[in-house]
Design an enzyme around this catalytic site. Structure first.
Site, mmCIF file in Angstrom:
data_model
loop_
_atom_site.group_PDB
_atom_site.id
_atom_site.type_symbol
_atom_site.label_atom_id
_atom_site.label_comp_id
_atom_site.label_asym_id
_atom_site.label_seq_id
_atom_site.Cartn_x
_atom_site.Cartn_y
_atom_site.Cartn_z
ATOM 1 N N GLU A 101 0.790 -1.239 0.000
ATOM 2 C CA GLU A 101 0.000 0.000 0.000
ATOM 3 C C GLU A 101 0.818 1.283 0.000
ATOM 4 O OE1 GLU A 101 -2.775 -0.493 3.231
ATOM 5 O OE2 GLU A 101 -3.459 -2.415 2.483
ATOM 6 N N GLU B 286 -6.305 -10.591 -1.171
ATOM 7 C CA GLU B 286 -7.096 -10.381 0.051
ATOM 8 C C GLU B 286 -8.578 -10.335 -0.309
ATOM 9 O OE1 GLU B 286 -5.659 -6.999 2.296
ATOM 10 O OE2 GLU B 286 -3.559 -7.507 1.935
HETATM 11 O O1 9MR Z 1 -7.493 -7.979 8.479
HETATM 12 C C1 9MR Z 1 -6.572 -7.171 9.164
HETATM 13 C C2 9MR Z 1 -7.183 -6.695 10.471
HETATM 14 O O2 9MR Z 1 -7.355 -7.796 11.354
HETATM 15 C C3 9MR Z 1 -6.306 -5.657 11.120
HETATM 16 O O3 9MR Z 1 -6.954 -5.115 12.257
HETATM 17 C C4 9MR Z 1 -5.983 -4.569 10.139
HETATM 18 C C5 9MR Z 1 -5.126 -3.544 10.822
HETATM 19 O O4 9MR Z 1 -4.301 -2.814 10.057
HETATM 20 O O5 9MR Z 1 -5.364 -5.115 8.975
HETATM 21 C C6 9MR Z 1 -6.201 -5.994 8.297
HETATM 22 O O6 9MR Z 1 -5.587 -6.483 7.109
HETATM 23 C C7 9MR Z 1 -5.269 -5.516 6.119
HETATM 24 C C8 9MR Z 1 -4.067 -6.035 5.363
HETATM 25 O O7 9MR Z 1 -3.020 -6.308 6.249
HETATM 26 C C9 9MR Z 1 -3.620 -5.046 4.293
HETATM 27 N N1 9MR Z 1 -4.702 -4.702 3.423
HETATM 28 C C10 9MR Z 1 -5.945 -4.287 4.037
HETATM 29 C C11 9MR Z 1 -6.380 -5.349 5.059
HETATM 30 C C12 9MR Z 1 -7.724 -4.993 5.658
HETATM 31 O O8 9MR Z 1 -7.622 -3.829 6.390
#
Ligand code: 9MR
Length: 367
Positions: free
Chosen positions: A154, A259
């Site tokens: 990102e 994802e």
């Molecule tokens: O699914 C993840 C969630 O449990 C966490 O709280 C969050 C915090 O930053 O991150 C989520 O996963 C993210 C992923 O690492 C990167 N792309 C977006 C995902 C959804 O937010």
């Protein structure tokens, strides 16, 4: 009388068999798609430690790839300047080995979920040292143990420019290339990917292509691009996705959907994003399916997954992996984002791990 007894015994036995824990009769996603691409899931700590008996059976049967949802992020794996915590990541590697599941490390460099000691860090030298030490230490430890890395996550804005972050600010715009250079040296056996959301959208895609070309022009290896795939069931950008598969593959790299989930709830801004910092307030109107998903939405979700997998199949070979962001609806981050406490239904398995009609549709494409 005797016939009645035998019949009811049969009925009871088959009911017991049917309601037995998951796994007896359900088809397998990874087997159905074995000649096409890997099928992955995000895993949380409970699943990695095999504490949930249903997940323990379901995951190895359904998936041949996995990405840790949180446990390899910097705040967990690198909590102090010189302190690393590899416990869960090591368990994940062992889990992958036990079940022949390919692990995608997530993620080396991301502006979010940074360790507390990085917050407010001002001097560029310290940021550079953190950046170098982090990649060298973590990527080297798992060389030959993870299949791949989301090296940078990102880094782009929606308009395709570089996002303002501690790394861009202190290290300059070449930090992405540098991250790949360090990862390549520390983990020569791993596939190296750039990962983002909305990078199927034309402007962000153009920025992503420029970023990848820049890495390649520097003579640094990049093996693939991850399109996260946090979309809404009612608004899947199929045309942009197809164009992106084609455009990215022209760079000589693999394309992955890393994802995937299809939200069914209203979005306060009527947009698609996955910026973890976006938040809105709960109202009952914004949580319309708290007591169950209406058939009309179930049909939309099913059709959405069907359309997507048809497209992925059209580009098998270029698309090397499709990973769902979670195993079942109850665990999805979309129950808590961008509004806390909602009931979303974005995955192929429901809250009781039962396969949904969308699961059947995805399987049916391979029958
Ligand atoms: O699914 C993840 C969630 O449990 C966490 O709280 C969050 C915090 O930053 O991150 C989520 O996963 C993210 C992923 O690492 C990167 N792309 C977006 C995902 C959804 O937010």
């Amino acid at each position: 009388m005797r016939t009645y007894k035998i019949t009811s015994l049969l009925v009871i036995t088959s009911l017991a068999l049917f309601s037995r824990s998951y796994g007896q009769k359900t088809a397998s996603l990874k087997d159905s798609y074995k000649n096409d691409f890997l099928i992955g899931t995000a895993l949380n700590a409970t699943q990695i430690e095999e504490k949930d008996p249903t997940a323990k059976v379901l995951i190895p049967k359904q998936f041949n790839a996995a990405t840790p949802e949180n446990i390899m992020k910097a705040e967990v794996i690198h909590p102090g300047w010189d302190k690393y915590n590899f416990d869960l990541a090591d368990k994940l590697v062992a889990y992958g080995k036990k079940y022949n599941i390919r692990i995608n490390g997530h993620t080396l460099i991301w502006h979010s979920q940074l360790p507390a000691f990085m917050h407010g860090m001002q001097d560029a030298d310290s940021v550079k040292q953190y950046f170098t030490n982090h990649i060298k230490t973590v990527a080297a430890r798992y060389n030959g143990k993870v299949f791949s890395w989301d090296v940078v996550n990102e880094a782009l804005n929606e308009d395709g420019t570089l996002r303002k972050s501690i790394f861009a600010d202190k290290l300059g715009p070449d930090f992405v290339t540098e991250a790949f250079r360090l990862a390549q040296a520390a983990s020569p056996d791993a596939q190296l990917y750039y990962n983002d959301y909305n990078n199927e959208q034309p402007a962000k895609r153009a920025g992503c292509i420029a970023l990848i070309k820049k890495i390649q022009a520097a003579g640094v290896r990049i093996d693939g691009v991850g399109i996260q795939g946090h979309w809404r069931a009612s608004n899947i950008p199929l045309k942009d996705i197809e164009e992106s598969i084609v455009e990215y593959s022209k760079l000589g790299i693999k394309v992955m959907f890393t994802e995937l989930d299809l939200g069914v709830l209203p979005n306060p801004w009527d947009g698609d994003a996955a910026d973890v910092n976006m938040k809105a307030t709960y109202t009952a109107k914004m949580n319309p399916y708290a007591n169950g998903l209406p058939d009309s939405m179930q049909v939309k979700l099913t059709k959405g997954y069907e359309d997507l997998f048809k497209l992925f199949l059209k580009y098998k070979g270029t698309v090397s992996r499709v990973t769902f962001w979670g195993v079942n609806d109850g665990q999805s981050w979309l129950n808590g984002w961008p509004i806390k406490g909602r009931t979303n239904y974005p995955l192929l398995f429901d809250r009781n791990y039962q396969p949904k009609p969308a699961f059947d549709a995805v399987i049916a494409l391979k029958k």
